[in-house]
Design a protein around this motif. Structure first.
Motif, PDB file in Angstrom:
ATOM      1  N   UNK A 127       0.816  -1.220   0.000  1.00 38.83           N
ATOM      2  CA  UNK A 127       0.000   0.000   0.000  1.00 38.83           C
ATOM      3  C   UNK A 127       0.849   1.270   0.000  1.00 38.83           C
ATOM      4  N   UNK A 128       1.876   1.280  -0.826  1.00 40.10           N
ATOM      5  CA  UNK A 128       2.757   2.448  -0.935  1.00 40.10           C
ATOM      6  C   UNK A 128       2.276   3.363  -2.058  1.00 40.10           C
ATOM      7  N   UNK A 129       2.477   4.669  -1.920  1.00 41.23           N
ATOM      8  CA  UNK A 129       2.106   5.580  -3.007  1.00 41.23           C
ATOM      9  C   UNK A 129       3.033   5.424  -4.206  1.00 41.23           C
ATOM     10  N   UNK A 130       2.530   5.749  -5.370  1.00 38.91           N
ATOM     11  CA  UNK A 130       3.312   5.579  -6.596  1.00 38.91           C
ATOM     12  C   UNK A 130       4.581   6.425  -6.565  1.00 38.91           C
ATOM     13  N   UNK A 131       4.544   7.565  -5.876  1.00 35.33           N
ATOM     14  CA  UNK A 131       5.734   8.412  -5.791  1.00 35.33           C
ATOM     15  C   UNK A 131       6.868   7.692  -5.052  1.00 35.33           C
ATOM     16  N   UNK A 132       6.520   6.958  -4.006  1.00 35.39           N
ATOM     17  CA  UNK A 132       7.542   6.212  -3.251  1.00 35.39           C
ATOM     18  C   UNK A 132       8.106   5.076  -4.107  1.00 35.39           C
ATOM     19  N   UNK A 133       7.235   4.410  -4.837  1.00 38.09           N
ATOM     20  CA  UNK A 133       7.692   3.337  -5.728  1.00 38.09           C
ATOM     21  C   UNK A 133       8.676   3.884  -6.751  1.00 38.09           C
ATOM     22  N   UNK A 134       8.311   4.984  -7.379  1.00 38.80           N
ATOM     23  CA  UNK A 134       9.178   5.581  -8.398  1.00 38.80           C
ATOM     24  C   UNK A 134      10.509   6.012  -7.814  1.00 38.80           C
ATOM     25  N   UNK A 135      10.484   6.585  -6.614  1.00 42.34           N
ATOM     26  CA  UNK A 135      11.720   7.052  -5.991  1.00 42.34           C
ATOM     27  C   UNK A 135      12.662   5.901  -5.686  1.00 42.34           C
ATOM     28  N   UNK A 136      12.127   4.800  -5.175  1.00 39.98           N
ATOM     29  CA  UNK A 136      12.971   3.655  -4.845  1.00 39.98           C
ATOM     30  C   UNK A 136      13.529   3.000  -6.102  1.00 39.98           C
ATOM     31  N   UNK A 137      12.701   2.887  -7.140  1.00 43.75           N
ATOM     32  CA  UNK A 137      13.189   2.325  -8.402  1.00 43.75           C
ATOM     33  C   UNK A 137      14.348   3.154  -8.948  1.00 43.75           C
ATOM     34  N   UNK A 138      14.184   4.460  -8.915  1.00 36.90           N
ATOM     35  CA  UNK A 138      15.205   5.354  -9.452  1.00 36.90           C
ATOM     36  C   UNK A 138      16.479   5.319  -8.626  1.00 36.90           C
ATOM     37  N   UNK A 139      16.309   5.304  -7.308  1.00 36.65           N
ATOM     38  CA  UNK A 139      17.471   5.387  -6.412  1.00 36.65           C
ATOM     39  C   UNK A 139      18.286   4.101  -6.407  1.00 36.65           C
ATOM     40  N   UNK A 140      17.605   2.963  -6.434  1.00 38.89           N
ATOM     41  CA  UNK A 140      18.305   1.691  -6.245  1.00 38.89           C
ATOM     42  C   UNK A 140      18.389   0.835  -7.506  1.00 38.89           C
ATOM     43  N   UNK A 141      17.698   1.232  -8.568  1.00 39.07           N
ATOM     44  CA  UNK A 141      17.735   0.496  -9.828  1.00 39.07           C
ATOM     45  C   UNK A 141      17.361  -0.976  -9.633  1.00 39.07           C
ATOM     46  N   UNK A 142      16.303  -1.192  -8.839  1.00 36.02           N
ATOM     47  CA  UNK A 142      15.795  -2.537  -8.584  1.00 36.02           C
ATOM     48  C   UNK A 142      14.310  -2.579  -8.922  1.00 36.02           C
ATOM     49  N   UNK A 143      13.789  -3.763  -9.268  1.00 36.10           N
ATOM     50  CA  UNK A 143      12.342  -3.883  -9.449  1.00 36.10           C
ATOM     51  C   UNK A 143      11.615  -3.630  -8.126  1.00 36.10           C
ATOM     52  N   UNK A 144      10.455  -2.997  -8.223  1.00 35.24           N
ATOM     53  CA  UNK A 144       9.610  -2.763  -7.055  1.00 35.24           C
ATOM     54  C   UNK A 144       8.218  -3.320  -7.352  1.00 35.24           C
ATOM     55  N   UNK A 145       7.712  -4.134  -6.445  1.00 38.51           N
ATOM     56  CA  UNK A 145       6.356  -4.658  -6.543  1.00 38.51           C
ATOM     57  C   UNK A 145       5.461  -3.910  -5.572  1.00 38.51           C
ATOM     58  N   UNK A 146       4.191  -3.765  -5.933  1.00 36.19           N
ATOM     59  CA  UNK A 146       3.206  -3.211  -5.010  1.00 36.19           C
ATOM     60  C   UNK A 146       2.217  -4.304  -4.642  1.00 36.19           C
ATOM     61  N   UNK A 147       2.088  -4.592  -3.344  1.00 36.82           N
ATOM     62  CA  UNK A 147       1.066  -5.503  -2.846  1.00 36.82           C
ATOM     63  C   UNK A 147      -0.114  -4.680  -2.357  1.00 36.82           C
ATOM     64  N   UNK A 148      -1.304  -5.034  -2.805  1.00 36.52           N
ATOM     65  CA  UNK A 148      -2.495  -4.249  -2.478  1.00 36.52           C
ATOM     66  C   UNK A 148      -3.630  -5.177  -2.078  1.00 36.52           C
ATOM     67  N   UNK A 149      -4.378  -4.768  -1.065  1.00 36.99           N
ATOM     68  CA  UNK A 149      -5.499  -5.557  -0.585  1.00 36.99           C
ATOM     69  C   UNK A 149      -6.736  -5.376  -1.451  1.00 36.99           C
ATOM     70  N   UNK A 150      -7.441  -6.482  -1.655  1.00 36.82           N
ATOM     71  CA  UNK A 150      -8.617  -6.491  -2.543  1.00 36.82           C
ATOM     72  C   UNK A 150      -9.789  -7.164  -1.835  1.00 36.82           C
ATOM     73  N   UNK A 151     -10.948  -6.548  -1.976  1.00 39.19           N
ATOM     74  CA  UNK A 151     -12.204  -7.173  -1.545  1.00 39.19           C
ATOM     75  C   UNK A 151     -13.277  -7.005  -2.607  1.00 39.19           C
ATOM     76  N   UNK A 152     -13.205  -5.909  -3.378  1.00 42.68           N
ATOM     77  CA  UNK A 152     -14.228  -5.589  -4.377  1.00 42.68           C
ATOM     78  C   UNK A 152     -13.573  -5.263  -5.722  1.00 42.68           C
ATOM     79  N   UNK A 153     -14.383  -5.162  -6.760  1.00 42.62           N
ATOM     80  CA  UNK A 153     -13.876  -4.744  -8.068  1.00 42.62           C
ATOM     81  C   UNK A 153     -13.258  -3.347  -7.989  1.00 42.62           C
TER      82      UNK A 153
END
Length: 210
Positions: free
Chosen positions: A83-109
């Motif tokens: 449940x991280x914001x897209x800005x944090x994902x982008x920053x980590x990808x850029x800084x560390x040059x590693x793949x980043x996955x986002x895990x998100x909780x789902x109950x509905x469409x």
């Protein structure tokens, strides 16, 4: 065969078993409230057992920069954020040059649609069951969401499936959803946080059977 991840590993025996049965990714949980928690120093010798070509995934919840640096120093090759914001994902990808996955909780469409939008630059969207309001963990609770939601509400991007998967239902989930990855934690445990070599082997066989 659908790639699979064994998540929340804490012992040499279960790391070796996961490698032996062909897991594409091994997960190490760096979230202290989890029964699968391991600190970076303890994880490093386990991660060192993992051969090249097998993903070494850090499970992280709101990590600070120091923790991210520590897990990368321990040998992690993929960052999995909850449940991280897209800005944090982008920053980590850029800084560390590693793949980043986002895990998100789902109950509905609507949750699926929100997760897809939030994933932004993530390399994989991992759809998990939404945790109950009183749950201490965002994932790894042994709960499944209604996978049928994905039949007509599939994300338009690469996604994996987690939450409540086990030996008895993973083949059905693969046939129904056709995800890019299946992820198991509690489904191969004897008790919370304690993996079973036999169940890891059986889970791998069930994935192959699909």
């Amino acid at each position: 065969m659908t790639p699979f991840k064994i998540c929340g590993l804490t012992t040499p025996e279960t790391v070796d078993a996961s490698i032996a049965v062909g897991a594409a990714h091994l997960g190490f949980n760096f979230f202290p409230p989890s029964p699968r928690f391991i600190d970076p120093a303890a994880a490093a010798p386990l991660i060192a057992r993992v051969p090249a070509g097998v993903g070494r995934v850090a499970v992280l919840v709101n990590p600070d920069d120091a923790l991210v640096a520590a897990v990368i120093g321990a040998g992690i090759t993929i960052l999995q954020l909850h449940d991280a914001p897209s800005e944090r994902i982008a920053a980590l990808k850029s800084r560390h040059n590693l793949p980043v996955w986002l895990a998100a909780g789902v109950k509905t469409r609507a949750d699926i649609q929100s997760a897809e939008k939030a994933a932004g630059p993530a390399d994989l969207l991992l759809l998990d069951a939404k945790a109950p309001n009183d749950a201490p963990l965002p994932g790894g609770n042994g709960l499944a969401f209604d996978w049928r939601l994905l039949v007509d509400s599939r994300p338009g991007r690469r996604f994996g499936l987690a939450g409540g998967l086990g030996i008895g239902n993973v083949a059905e989930a693969i046939r129904l959803v056709q995800p890019a990855l299946v992820d198991v934690a509690s489904g191969v445990e004897e008790r919370a946080g304690v993996k079973s070599v036999e169940k890891i082997m059986a889970f791998a066989n069930a994935v192959r059977a699909a």
